[in-house]
Design a protein around this motif. Structure first.
Motif, mmCIF file in Angstrom:
data_model
loop_
_atom_site.group_PDB
_atom_site.id
_atom_site.type_symbol
_atom_site.label_atom_id
_atom_site.label_comp_id
_atom_site.label_asym_id
_atom_site.label_seq_id
_atom_site.Cartn_x
_atom_site.Cartn_y
_atom_site.Cartn_z
ATOM 1 N N THR A 131 0.804 -1.216 0.000
ATOM 2 C CA THR A 131 0.000 0.000 0.000
ATOM 3 C C THR A 131 0.842 1.273 0.000
ATOM 4 O OG1 THR A 131 -0.115 -0.022 2.426
ATOM 5 C CG2 THR A 131 -1.888 -1.136 1.218
ATOM 6 N N GLN A 132 2.091 1.180 0.424
ATOM 7 C CA GLN A 132 2.904 2.386 0.580
ATOM 8 C C GLN A 132 3.932 2.522 -0.551
ATOM 9 O OE1 GLN A 132 1.733 4.362 3.136
ATOM 10 N NE2 GLN A 132 0.310 2.629 3.005
ATOM 11 N N PRO A 133 4.064 3.727 -1.100
ATOM 12 C CA PRO A 133 5.034 3.931 -2.174
ATOM 13 C C PRO A 133 6.462 3.830 -1.645
ATOM 14 C CG PRO A 133 4.190 6.036 -1.418
ATOM 15 C CD PRO A 133 3.390 4.990 -0.700
ATOM 16 N N PHE A 134 7.383 3.626 -2.563
ATOM 17 C CA PHE A 134 8.796 3.718 -2.208
ATOM 18 C C PHE A 134 9.179 5.193 -2.293
ATOM 19 C CE2 PHE A 134 8.550 -0.459 -4.497
ATOM 20 C CZ PHE A 134 8.681 -1.257 -3.374
ATOM 21 N N GLU A 135 9.701 5.749 -1.231
ATOM 22 C CA GLU A 135 10.116 7.143 -1.261
ATOM 23 C C GLU A 135 11.275 7.354 -0.306
ATOM 24 O OE1 GLU A 135 6.725 9.519 -0.334
ATOM 25 O OE2 GLU A 135 6.179 8.341 1.413
ATOM 26 N N GLY A 136 12.045 8.371 -0.601
ATOM 27 C CA GLY A 136 13.191 8.660 0.240
ATOM 28 C C GLY A 136 14.166 9.587 -0.465
ATOM 29 N N VAL A 137 15.353 9.681 0.096
ATOM 30 C CA VAL A 137 16.427 10.487 -0.470
ATOM 31 C C VAL A 137 17.676 9.624 -0.522
ATOM 32 C CG1 VAL A 137 17.809 12.581 -0.247
ATOM 33 C CG2 VAL A 137 15.437 12.583 0.537
ATOM 34 N N VAL A 138 18.245 9.485 -1.714
ATOM 35 C CA VAL A 138 19.457 8.692 -1.884
ATOM 36 C C VAL A 138 20.447 9.453 -2.759
ATOM 37 C CG1 VAL A 138 18.268 6.476 -1.621
ATOM 38 C CG2 VAL A 138 18.560 7.464 -3.904
ATOM 39 N N GLU A 139 21.661 8.966 -2.794
ATOM 40 C CA GLU A 139 22.660 9.557 -3.678
ATOM 41 C C GLU A 139 22.528 8.944 -5.067
ATOM 42 O OE1 GLU A 139 25.764 11.240 -5.608
ATOM 43 O OE2 GLU A 139 25.788 9.061 -5.360
ATOM 44 N N LYS A 140 22.805 9.719 -6.074
ATOM 45 C CA LYS A 140 22.594 9.307 -7.467
ATOM 46 C C LYS A 140 23.236 7.969 -7.806
ATOM 47 C CE LYS A 140 24.819 11.054 -11.103
ATOM 48 N NZ LYS A 140 25.240 11.933 -12.222
ATOM 49 N N SER A 141 24.381 7.670 -7.206
ATOM 50 C CA SER A 141 25.110 6.448 -7.546
ATOM 51 C C SER A 141 24.323 5.182 -7.238
ATOM 52 C CB SER A 141 26.464 6.414 -6.824
ATOM 53 O OG SER A 141 26.264 6.470 -5.418
ATOM 54 N N VAL A 142 23.320 5.279 -6.358
ATOM 55 C CA VAL A 142 22.506 4.098 -6.026
ATOM 56 C C VAL A 142 21.065 4.267 -6.507
ATOM 57 C CG1 VAL A 142 23.928 3.432 -4.060
ATOM 58 C CG2 VAL A 142 22.008 5.006 -3.711
ATOM 59 N N PHE A 143 20.849 5.238 -7.374
ATOM 60 C CA PHE A 143 19.508 5.478 -7.904
ATOM 61 C C PHE A 143 19.513 5.180 -9.401
ATOM 62 C CE2 PHE A 143 16.166 8.201 -9.726
ATOM 63 C CZ PHE A 143 15.098 7.858 -8.912
ATOM 64 N N ASN A 144 18.714 4.210 -9.806
ATOM 65 C CA ASN A 144 18.648 3.823 -11.213
ATOM 66 C C ASN A 144 17.409 4.421 -11.863
ATOM 67 O OD1 ASN A 144 20.980 2.123 -11.126
ATOM 68 N ND2 ASN A 144 19.746 0.548 -10.107
#
Length: 376
Positions: free
Chosen positions: A272-285
């Motif tokens: 029911t819950q979206p994936f959300e957060g703050v990450v560094e670009k190197s681990v964000f695809n």
């Protein structure tokens, strides 16, 4: 004659005539953002010899066209630039047409590039104001391009018998990237919102679906909504939309080595819950096509049934007119919105940058959700 990609950042006009978005990109010391945009433009043809001028002086509509062209290439389509209109005439076994446009700010309103993320400004641009503003501007953009077909395009030989798709990008307010799909669901299907309760991470109860037939402008006049709930626009097969096809996509996908924080919201098809957060670009695809959604017209004379758009990262919406049933096919991990912050630390060593990235990712863990969670 030079290719469009080689002319994009050859400044042709005085500084005061340049769009702020273009000026910021052109003046960057690092080339990575410009290089990616040039890659998108590879093979693009400036048919009326105005594209580079518009890219430099108005920017957003030209940027959207380059993104669409890159997306079509990614999907394996060939665009025939021998025709001067609509914007993209795609040929092949399943040919179709795309007319590109943007929802820009109103004449007396704040341009999207004017924002400072202050508490006062964020309070002013709350979610309700963002969505209401977007609803009016998207409706205006849609009607303009729908009429363009009936007034001009339908008479053209190369247009007949092909799906006509309007591709619209939102640049209508400083915080347009937070509107998600809410405004366009209003515009095309008349759906305002769902009333629901999330009982836990796996259980959601839909209590009601609220429809909105019209929205009021500041002048007091009413703008009708739900353009795909009647046959008036049956010549429009579908609408392509992408809330995330912004310059932040260029930042995230480029090879820029600087530390870049990415705040994101993705769809979770298994909870029911979206994936959300703050990450560094190197681990964000992020994929080039991430954020694309197709709104299908149930009254379309020629449906937009193009197999290539059944892509793992592309979303789809439809509507059952008789049952008033909204249908969605949004892929797991679909990106609803994303914005970024670049941290320029020129004196840092590669090892220091690695440590910064590790710490930033470590410090930004998802927050616990409190249940039951009410949605209105």
């Amino acid at each position: 004659m030079k290719d469009v990609k080689d002319l994009l950042f050859k400044e042709l006009y005085p500084e005061d005539r340049l769009n702020p978005n273009f000026r910021n990109i052109a003046n960057e010391k690092l080339p990575f953002a410009r290089d990616l945009i040039k890659n998108w433009a590879e093979g693009f043809v400036d048919r009326d010899y105005k594209f580079v001028k518009e890219f430099q002086t108005t920017f957003n509509s030209s940027f959207w066209e380059l993104y669409l062209f890159a997306a079509l290439k990614e999907l394996g389509f060939v665009v025939n630039f021998n025709y001067d209109r609509p914007d993209f005439v795609v040929e092949g076994d399943n040919s179709f047409l795309i007319e590109a446009t943007i929802a820009s700010h109103a004449k007396d309103a704040t341009p999207e590039w004017h924002k400072n993320y202050s508490e006062e400004e964020l309070n002013e641009w709350n979610k309700e104001k963002i969505v209401d503003n977007a609803t009016l501007r998207l409706a205006n953009a849609f009607i303009g391009k729908s009429r363009k077909y009936t007034d001009s395009y339908k008479k053209l030989t190369h247009v007949k018998g092909k799906p006509y798709v309007i591709a619209i990008a939102p640049f209508d307010s400083p915080y347009f990237f937070l509107q998600n799909h809410h405004a366009f669901q209003r515009v095309l299907y008349g759906i305002d919102r769902f009333i629901a309760i999330d009982w836990d991470h796996q259980s959601r109860e839909i209590l009601n679906m609220i429809f909105l037939e019209e929205i009021e402008k500041k002048t007091g006049s009413k703008v009708p909504l739900g353009y795909f709930t009647n046959p008036d626009h049956s010549h429009v097969s579908a609408v392509i939309f992408n809330n995330a096809a912004t310059f932040s996509k260029v930042r995230v996908m480029s090879e820029d080595p600087r530390i870049t924080l990415v705040q994101f919201r993705r769809f979770n098809d298994y909870g029911t819950q979206p994936f959300e957060g703050v990450v560094e670009k190197s681990v964000f695809n992020e994929h080039l096509l991430d954020g694309i959604v197709v709104f299908h017209n149930p009254y379309a004379e020629i449906p937009f049934d193009i197999e290539e758009f059944l892509h793992p990262v592309i979303g789809h919406y439809g509507f059952d007119v008789e049952k008033k049933e909204f249908m969605s096919d949004i892929p797991h991990g679909y990106i609803f919105n994303r914005h970024i912050m670049v941290m320029d630390i020129p004196e840092a060593t590669p090892e220091q940058l690695r440590q910064y990235r590790a710490q930033l990712t470590k410090d930004n863990k998802p927050k616990d959700t409190v249940f039951p969670k009410f949605h209105n």
